[in-house]
Scaffold this motif. Structure first.
Motif, PDB file in Angstrom:
ATOM      1  N   SER A 176       0.937  -1.064  -0.044  1.00 49.40           N
ATOM      2  CA  SER A 176      -0.284  -0.059  -0.082  1.00 49.40           C
ATOM      3  C   SER A 176       0.938   1.359   0.053  1.00 49.40           C
ATOM      4  O   SER A 176       1.940   1.477   0.562  1.00 49.40           O
ATOM      5  CB  SER A 176      -0.860   0.162   1.165  1.00 49.40           C
ATOM      6  OG  SER A 176      -1.672   1.198   1.267  1.00 49.40           O
ATOM      7  N   ASN A 177       0.469   2.333  -0.879  1.00 44.97           N
ATOM      8  CA  ASN A 177       1.161   3.745  -0.724  1.00 44.97           C
ATOM      9  C   ASN A 177       0.168   4.609  -1.105  1.00 44.97           C
ATOM     10  O   ASN A 177      -1.121   4.363  -1.367  1.00 44.97           O
ATOM     11  CB  ASN A 177       2.157   3.725  -1.665  1.00 44.97           C
ATOM     12  CG  ASN A 177       1.860   3.068  -3.168  1.00 44.97           C
ATOM     13  OD1 ASN A 177       0.782   3.672  -3.787  1.00 44.97           O
ATOM     14  ND2 ASN A 177       2.481   2.081  -3.846  1.00 44.97           N
ATOM     15  N   SER A 178       0.804   5.785  -1.043  1.00 47.46           N
ATOM     16  CA  SER A 178      -0.376   6.984  -1.199  1.00 47.46           C
ATOM     17  C   SER A 178      -1.060   7.065  -2.721  1.00 47.46           C
ATOM     18  O   SER A 178      -2.116   7.580  -2.911  1.00 47.46           O
ATOM     19  CB  SER A 178       0.473   8.321  -1.125  1.00 47.46           C
ATOM     20  OG  SER A 178       1.505   8.239  -2.171  1.00 47.46           O
ATOM     21  N   GLU A 179      -0.512   6.471  -3.509  1.00 49.23           N
ATOM     22  CA  GLU A 179      -1.035   6.167  -4.829  1.00 49.23           C
ATOM     23  C   GLU A 179      -2.083   5.131  -5.162  1.00 49.23           C
ATOM     24  O   GLU A 179      -3.156   5.306  -6.036  1.00 49.23           O
ATOM     25  CB  GLU A 179      -0.018   6.106  -6.120  1.00 49.23           C
ATOM     26  CG  GLU A 179       1.035   7.264  -6.034  1.00 49.23           C
ATOM     27  CD  GLU A 179       1.933   7.006  -7.381  1.00 49.23           C
ATOM     28  OE1 GLU A 179       2.310   5.818  -7.721  1.00 49.23           O
ATOM     29  OE2 GLU A 179       2.381   7.670  -7.960  1.00 49.23           O
TER      30      GLU A 179
ATOM     31  N   GLU B 236      -4.099   3.749  -2.348  1.00 48.59           N
ATOM     32  CA  GLU B 236      -4.574   3.523  -1.017  1.00 48.59           C
ATOM     33  C   GLU B 236      -6.232   3.935  -1.207  1.00 48.59           C
ATOM     34  O   GLU B 236      -6.985   2.959  -0.556  1.00 48.59           O
ATOM     35  CB  GLU B 236      -4.466   4.624   0.065  1.00 48.59           C
ATOM     36  CG  GLU B 236      -4.267   6.156  -0.284  1.00 48.59           C
ATOM     37  CD  GLU B 236      -3.850   7.059   0.544  1.00 48.59           C
ATOM     38  OE1 GLU B 236      -4.159   8.274   0.523  1.00 48.59           O
ATOM     39  OE2 GLU B 236      -3.246   6.444   1.629  1.00 48.59           O
TER      40      GLU B 236
END
Length: 265
Positions: free
Chosen positions: A100-103, A105
């Motif tokens: 998971s990452n900011s792009e 989520e």
């Protein structure tokens, strides 16, 4: 046997069961009047014809049919699939070990919301996602909640149908019914494999059946709509290809890992 030693219950017709809705006395089915040591709880009675009783039995029969159908599906799956409902490489994939990452989520949040919708209510919307891991996470969460899910490449699923031509213990219709009626079917990496006209026809049948049955389908693919059409361009039936892709995009929402232009409803 000495008949004098048998203790008979009371004559059944003196204590007939009554309809709980209208109070009408109901007659036992297929029974004589005297029974030795026979519990009245085990007696099957006729169904009342009053409106409320008919409504009750209609719903009861529907529920019993669904239970029997799911049991049959599980038995077929256990005969055909040796490794759960999905392959071993998918079984350990979940939301917790997804990168998971900011792009991505938002895509993960929508996928989790999608799972909840399929668990708590009747959901007809499908998904088209770019990551196998995300689809497998959905599959495993649904399986944890007693949903019947099948996941695999299209050729893997269709190879099962081809095997029916060699194995008299299975039938093509049985497998088509299975794929058309399980809670969820996930076709992985659609477009990466060369697909024959025969395979396209079976795929269309499954998609159309699930659409009519108001059941969802998930597709993982690296191609967009036009890309899928081009991947299937080797088919001699362009109308069939267009019908399949168009139907999928009618049934499914697209989920990307960078941005979402359309959320699930």
């Amino acid at each position: 046997m000495v008949l004098g030693n048998i203790k008979y219950n009371e004559v059944i017709h003196k204590k007939l069961k009554k309809c709980e809705y209208c109070g009408r006395e109901l007659t036992p089915i297929g029974l004589d009047y005297l029974y030795a040591n026979f519990s009245s709880d085990n007696i099957e009675y006729e169904r009342c014809t009053c409106k409320k009783a008919q409504e009750y039995w209609k719903e009861k029969d529907k529920q019993d049919y669904e239970v029997a159908k799911r049991k049959q599906f599980r038995e077929v799956i256990n005969k055909i699939y040796k490794q759960n409902y999905i392959g071993k490489k998918f079984q350990n994939l979940n939301f917790e070990n997804f990168n998971s990452n900011s792009e991505n989520e938002l895509a993960i949040a929508i996928a989790k919301d999608y799972v909840n919708k399929n668990i708590t209510s009747t959901n007809t919307n499908g998904l088209i996602v770019g990551k196998t891991h995300l689809a497998a996470s959905i599959a495993n969460k649904l399986i944890e909640n007693d949903k019947i899910v099948l996941m695999g490449r299209l050729t893997t699923l269709l190879d099962m149908i081809k095997e029916t031509f060699k194995d008299n213990t299975k039938s093509e219709n049985e497998l088509i019914e299975l794929y058309s009626n399980v809670d969820m079917i996930i076709i992985d990496d659609l477009g990466t494999e060369k697909i024959s006209n025969w395979a396209l026809e079976k795929l269309y049948t499954i998609i159309e059946n699930r659409n009519e049955n108001r059941l969802p389908i998930i597709i993982t693919t690296r191609f967009d709509k036009q890309g899928l059409i081009e991947r299937f361009s080797q088919s001699q039936d362009e109308q069939l290809v267009d019908a399949i892709i168009s139907k999928l995009y009618q049934m499914c929402y697209g989920v990307t890992l960078k941005s979402m232009k359309k959320e699930l409803v």
